[in-house]
Design a protein around this motif. Structure first.
Motif, PDB file in Angstrom:
ATOM      1  N   ALA A 499       0.826  -1.206   0.000  1.00  0.00           N
ATOM      2  CA  ALA A 499       0.000   0.000   0.000  1.00  0.00           C
ATOM      3  C   ALA A 499       0.859   1.254   0.000  1.00  0.00           C
ATOM      4  O   ALA A 499       0.616   2.193  -0.773  1.00  0.00           O
ATOM      5  N   ARG A 500       1.889   1.285   0.839  1.00  0.00           N
ATOM      6  CA  ARG A 500       2.711   2.496   0.923  1.00  0.00           C
ATOM      7  C   ARG A 500       3.615   2.647  -0.303  1.00  0.00           C
ATOM      8  O   ARG A 500       3.937   3.767  -0.706  1.00  0.00           O
ATOM      9  N   ARG A 501       4.016   1.544  -0.916  1.00  0.00           N
ATOM     10  CA  ARG A 501       4.713   1.629  -2.202  1.00  0.00           C
ATOM     11  C   ARG A 501       3.794   2.272  -3.243  1.00  0.00           C
ATOM     12  O   ARG A 501       4.208   3.170  -3.996  1.00  0.00           O
ATOM     13  N   GLY A 520       4.795  21.871  -4.003  1.00  0.00           N
ATOM     14  CA  GLY A 520       5.683  21.767  -2.844  1.00  0.00           C
ATOM     15  C   GLY A 520       5.163  20.778  -1.822  1.00  0.00           C
ATOM     16  O   GLY A 520       5.916  19.915  -1.342  1.00  0.00           O
ATOM     17  N   TYR A 521       3.890  20.875  -1.479  1.00  0.00           N
ATOM     18  CA  TYR A 521       3.305  19.942  -0.512  1.00  0.00           C
ATOM     19  C   TYR A 521       3.321  18.512  -1.047  1.00  0.00           C
ATOM     20  O   TYR A 521       3.637  17.561  -0.328  1.00  0.00           O
ATOM     21  N   LEU A 522       2.979  18.357  -2.330  1.00  0.00           N
ATOM     22  CA  LEU A 522       2.956  17.017  -2.924  1.00  0.00           C
ATOM     23  C   LEU A 522       4.355  16.407  -2.957  1.00  0.00           C
ATOM     24  O   LEU A 522       4.520  15.213  -2.688  1.00  0.00           O
ATOM     25  N   SER A 523       5.350  17.225  -3.289  1.00  0.00           N
ATOM     26  CA  SER A 523       6.736  16.718  -3.322  1.00  0.00           C
ATOM     27  C   SER A 523       7.157  16.210  -1.952  1.00  0.00           C
ATOM     28  O   SER A 523       7.793  15.154  -1.833  1.00  0.00           O
ATOM     29  N   GLU A 524       6.822  16.969  -0.911  1.00  0.00           N
ATOM     30  CA  GLU A 524       7.178  16.538   0.439  1.00  0.00           C
ATOM     31  C   GLU A 524       6.415  15.272   0.815  1.00  0.00           C
ATOM     32  O   GLU A 524       6.943  14.377   1.487  1.00  0.00           O
ATOM     33  N   MET A 525       5.161  15.181   0.371  1.00  0.00           N
ATOM     34  CA  MET A 525       4.374  13.988   0.673  1.00  0.00           C
ATOM     35  C   MET A 525       4.962  12.761  -0.037  1.00  0.00           C
ATOM     36  O   MET A 525       4.969  11.659   0.512  1.00  0.00           O
ATOM     37  N   GLU A 530       7.889   7.603   0.221  1.00  0.00           N
ATOM     38  CA  GLU A 530       9.064   6.867  -0.246  1.00  0.00           C
ATOM     39  C   GLU A 530       9.925   6.435   0.942  1.00  0.00           C
ATOM     40  O   GLU A 530      10.455   5.316   0.969  1.00  0.00           O
ATOM     41  N   LYS A 531      10.041   7.301   1.937  1.00  0.00           N
ATOM     42  CA  LYS A 531      10.795   6.955   3.151  1.00  0.00           C
ATOM     43  C   LYS A 531      10.090   5.818   3.891  1.00  0.00           C
ATOM     44  O   LYS A 531      10.736   4.883   4.394  1.00  0.00           O
ATOM     45  N   MET A 532       8.773   5.887   3.968  1.00  0.00           N
ATOM     46  CA  MET A 532       7.998   4.853   4.644  1.00  0.00           C
ATOM     47  C   MET A 532       8.210   3.496   3.976  1.00  0.00           C
ATOM     48  O   MET A 532       8.483   2.476   4.635  1.00  0.00           O
ATOM     49  N   HIS A 533       8.124   3.491   2.642  1.00  0.00           N
ATOM     50  CA  HIS A 533       8.311   2.226   1.916  1.00  0.00           C
ATOM     51  C   HIS A 533       9.744   1.727   2.050  1.00  0.00           C
ATOM     52  O   HIS A 533       9.980   0.517   2.159  1.00  0.00           O
ATOM     53  N   GLY A 575       3.810   5.304  12.092  1.00  0.00           N
ATOM     54  CA  GLY A 575       2.758   6.165  12.622  1.00  0.00           C
ATOM     55  C   GLY A 575       3.159   7.624  12.631  1.00  0.00           C
ATOM     56  O   GLY A 575       2.341   8.510  12.318  1.00  0.00           O
ATOM     57  N   ILE A 576       4.415   7.895  12.979  1.00  0.00           N
ATOM     58  CA  ILE A 576       4.906   9.286  12.995  1.00  0.00           C
ATOM     59  C   ILE A 576       4.923   9.863  11.580  1.00  0.00           C
ATOM     60  O   ILE A 576       4.501  11.011  11.342  1.00  0.00           O
ATOM     61  N   LEU A 577       5.396   9.063  10.622  1.00  0.00           N
ATOM     62  CA  LEU A 577       5.399   9.510   9.233  1.00  0.00           C
ATOM     63  C   LEU A 577       3.980   9.723   8.710  1.00  0.00           C
ATOM     64  O   LEU A 577       3.721  10.661   7.953  1.00  0.00           O
TER      65      LEU A 577
END
Length: 595
Positions: A499-501, A520-525, A530-533, A575-577
């Motif tokens: 799901a996160r991928r 900008g917001y979308l790029s950070e999201m 990507e970090k989560m995956h 959860g933090i992410l």
């Protein structure tokens, strides 16, 4: 002046016509059931922001809902008795001052039916004196007003209102024959020239067309010579059964399977069905527009079903809206209802609108019905368990010979307890609007309450962590219970990783949308997911799955305390992410004026 009472009555009528409960309508509108109840009792009116979606769901224009006339078309179906198109919204535009005047031909409707069968428009309408039905044949004029005497809708057995034999160019009225045959209470009859003689100067193929009314409305069914028409046990409906030699198979439907970057079986099945319909999309987009890419569900009994996308939250409705799909659900239907449903499945397959269903083979996962043999007695499918069967029978000549007949598909072994058929396509929202809807689903689902024993969002992550850290349970559990929990954990982690991928890929794709102020917001999201995956993928790959337990003396050696602690820490990090993802989603929606 808008009358809240009249509007409420109209909403109630249209909701029931769509066979929706107040709760189901409320869920699709993202409002409370109490709000729908207040509308229908005239205590309040829908919010302006709700009206476009309400109009879409009920199939009526906003004006028809807020300024209801006394004459309303509840349903309009353009059909040849085989192919059908819902044109309710279109036909309602011709209701002026409580009069409907409509000339039916190839140019007056937004749909074409390219067949040689007799074509007609079926109408179910409501006026102050009640609900009635009417029909008009191709190249004829339909006129309805408040004084029109339409067909009453009988509560018991069906009643024929029109019957013809022949084709579009040449046919004859056979109502007297049908009344005669109906006297004998046949359960079924086969269309032959003995029962329905052909006109001597008719050089084309002959078709039987039957138009009838029942408690639900007006219906048409058409079939060729040699086909069999059946009555349902209550004699309220008809369905067609073709000859045993009838078969239809849609070829080249892609394979399904876990571990192929398509680990949500519902989204995988829907993706391949959409491709067969000619819709350009990707699996990750299906996950994105549905909101299933944000999902996390968990039940403290560690059941595999937690990984099913629809087990505790409706991600289906946003997906169907995003792709402009009108759908029909069947849920745990009786054996008597299955014969009629099978005929509808066959008609869907012939249109390349492949139904998706759960529990077709082996286990309750989603798959696709791809064709049928023997007049529908045998259904064919793609499922998430096919590769194992292909491997087991790769040297079996009888199996390989059957694969030539079935075009490489396996038989449906079990009647699905949930099945979704796809009907007409309607206008789709823009890709940007689908993004906004998806982000709203994220915010809703991450804070959703427990549903049928399944915890969702942050509650699911917390319960999952607590279960991982309950060391006393792991010390005292027997091998069978331990192995089952290990397998359930592996399956749930697979679903979360996939799901996160998908979320990261879908969000990256949205960067190309024409909304520069959101980039900008979308790029950070994108970076967040990507970090989560990147955290989930290697940890999931390091775990032992249930199939590999035989290589260990004990399942307890395959899943250590240290691994469970690492996973608990990982879920806390996730959860933090996720909370950061929520903050960005809110900023995107606020910048777009959606909240």
């Amino acid at each position: 002046m808008i009358s809240a009472a009249a509007v409420g009555k109209r909403i109630s009528t249209l909701r029931k016509e769509k066979q929706l409960s107040q709760e189901q309508l409320a869920e699709q509108l993202n409002v409370s059931a109490q709000a729908v109840s207040k509308w229908e009792t005239g205590k309040s009116l829908p919010e302006t922001s709700t009206l476009p979606l309400l109009s879409h769901i009920l199939g009526q224009s906003i004006d028809r809902i807020l300024m209801p006339q006394q004459l309303v078309v509840l349903q309009a179906i353009y059909t040849d008795g085989c192919e059908s198109h819902d044109v309710t919204h279109f036909v309602n535009q011709f209701v002026i001052d409580n009069h409907l005047t409509f000339f039916l031909n190839d140019h007056t409707l937004p749909h074409r039916i390219r067949s040689n069968r007799i074509k007609l428009l079926l109408i179910k309408y409501q006026i102050p004196s009640g609900t009635y039905a009417a029909y008009v044949l191709q190249d004829s004029l339909l006129a309805i007003n408040l004084d029109s005497e339409g067909f009453n809708l009988p509560s018991g057995e069906l009643e024929f209102v029109f019957a013809a034999y022949g084709n579009e160019q040449k046919h004859q009225n056979i109502m007297n024959k049908m009344k005669h045959y109906q006297y004998f209470k046949w359960e079924h009859f086969t269309v032959t020239h003995e029962l329905f003689p052909s006109l001597i100067d008719n050089h084309g193929e002959d078709y039987l067309l039957l138009v009838y009314v029942n408690a639900t409305g007006i219906h048409a069914i058409s079939c060729s010579e040699g086909d069999t028409i059946h009555y349902t046990p209550d004699r309220a409906q008809l369905f067609r059964s073709d000859s045993v030699n009838d078969c239809y198979i849609v070829q080249d439907v892609g394979h399904l399977g876990f571990g192929q970057e398509m680990d949500c079986s519902w989204a995988g099945a829907l993706y391949h069905s959409l491709k067969t319909m000619g819709q350009e999309t990707t699996y990750e987009t299906v996950m994105g527009v549905s909101g299933a890419c944000w999902r996390v569900a968990f039940t403290p009994v560690w059941d595999y079903s937690s990984a099913d996308a629809l087990v505790a939250y409706d991600y289906a409705a946003p997906a169907f809206k995003a792709y402009g799909l009108q759908v029909s659900w069947t849920d745990r239907i009786t054996s008597k209802e299955r014969e009629l449903e099978k005929q509808l499945i066959k008609e869907s397959i012939k249109k390349h609108h492949l139904p998706i269903a759960i529990n077709l083979r082996v286990a309750p996962e989603w798959g696709i019905i791809t064709g049928y043999l023997n007049g529908g007695e045998t259904l064919l499918c793609r499922s998430y368990f096919d590769d194992e069967t292909f491997e087991d029978h790769k040297d079996d000549p009888e199996f390989q010979e059957y694969m030539k007949i079935s075009k490489g598909y396996l038989n449906v072994d079990q009647w699905p307890f949930i099945l979704i058929r796809f009907n007409d396509e309607v206008a789709k929202p823009s890709a940007l609007d689908n993004l906004y809807a998806s982000l709203q689903v994220k915010l809703d689902s991450m804070y959703a309450q427990e549903n049928r024993g399944y915890k969702l969002g942050y509650q699911a992550l917390q319960a999952w962590r607590e279960g991982l850290l309950d060391e006393q349970w792991y010390q005292t559990a027997n091998s069978q219970d331990f192995a089952r929990r290990l397998g359930g954990n592996h399956f749930c982690l697979m679903a979360l990783t996939d799901a996160r991928r998908s979320a990261a890929i879908y969000l990256k794709h949205t960067l190309s949308f024409p909304a520069s102020s959101l980039t900008g917001y979308l790029s950070e999201m994108v970076d967040v997911y990507e970090k989560m995956h990147a955290q989930l993928r290697p940890f999931y790959a390091s775990l032992t799955d249930a199939k590999s337990l035989d290589t260990y003396d004990s399942p307890k050696k395959a899943w250590t305390k240290e691994q469970r602690q690492q996973q608990a820490d990982l879920l806390q990090s996730i959860g933090i992410l996720e909370q950061r993802g929520d903050e960005l989603a809110k900023r995107i929606l606020a910048a777009a004026g959606k909240i």
